[in-house]
Design a protein around this motif. Structure first.
Motif, mmCIF file in Angstrom:
data_model
loop_
_atom_site.group_PDB
_atom_site.id
_atom_site.type_symbol
_atom_site.label_atom_id
_atom_site.label_comp_id
_atom_site.label_asym_id
_atom_site.label_seq_id
_atom_site.Cartn_x
_atom_site.Cartn_y
_atom_site.Cartn_z
ATOM 1 N N ALA A 162 15.924 35.311 51.885
ATOM 2 C CA ALA A 162 16.163 36.801 51.724
ATOM 3 C C ALA A 162 15.032 37.735 52.500
ATOM 4 N N VAL A 163 13.634 37.200 52.532
ATOM 5 C CA VAL A 163 12.733 37.930 53.115
ATOM 6 C C VAL A 163 13.025 37.656 54.481
ATOM 7 N N LEU A 164 13.351 36.503 54.853
ATOM 8 C CA LEU A 164 13.671 36.320 56.578
ATOM 9 C C LEU A 164 14.576 37.318 56.991
ATOM 10 N N ASP A 165 15.651 37.480 56.151
ATOM 11 C CA ASP A 165 16.797 38.352 56.574
ATOM 12 C C ASP A 165 16.481 39.942 56.639
ATOM 13 N N LEU A 166 15.746 40.216 55.399
ATOM 14 C CA LEU A 166 15.216 41.802 55.488
ATOM 15 C C LEU A 166 14.418 41.996 56.629
ATOM 16 N N GLY A 167 13.473 40.895 57.022
ATOM 17 C CA GLY A 167 12.552 41.116 58.160
ATOM 18 C C GLY A 167 13.498 41.384 59.333
#
Length: 158
Positions: A23-28
């Protein structure tokens, strides 16, 4: 991405759990323009490097169970082992303007201070006036300006 807004009191700040890395990768990927330098370094490897660093400070802002934002920092900047580095911060657009970024900045700085940082540094692209204002509101002052120069090279055909 989150589909509903949560008030500031509904946001909790927690350490980054491995189950939230995707989710962090996707948001970034959603909020950073990864085609423009210096953001071309945003990747799963960037997240892992922070998690593997000494004294990592990787925090998430959660609206219930949904990722509202994150900050990635570490206890190293260039050759200064006493400076903390707040390198990546992002807030889901649906949660922007609710104080989430400020809470992440303060939590990151607090954790870096606890780890021994005498100063916390971050970098903000010149055109990113919202982030520059955010940093100013949280006690950061503009340091020495460094321009990032890029020269594309031509490769011979053949």
């Amino acid at each position: 991405m989150a589909t509903d807004r949560a008030g500031p009191s509904a946001i909790t700040i927690q350490p980054l759990e491995t189950s939230r890395i995707a989710a962090v990768l996707d948001l970034g990927n959603h909020v950073y323009d990864t085609t423009v330098k210096p953001y071309t370094g945003w990747s799963l490897t960037a997240i892992a490097a922070h998690l593997d660093s000494g004294s990592p400070v990787c925090l998430t802002a959660l609206a219930g169970e949904r990722l509202a934002g994150f900050v990635l920092g570490s206890m190293s900047f260039e050759q200064r082992g006493d400076w903390g580095h707040m390198e990546w911060i992002a807030v889901d657009p649906i949660h922007q303007g609710q104080g989430v970024a400020g809470r992440l900045v303060e939590a990151c700085c607090e954790k870096l201070a606890e780890a021994g940082a005498s100063s916390v540094v971050t970098d903000v692209a010149a055109e990113n006036t919202a982030s520059a204002k955010l940093m100013g509101r949280h006690g950061f002052t503009e340091g020495k300006a460094v321009s990032f120069y890029v020269r594309e090279v031509e490769h011979p055909q053949g």
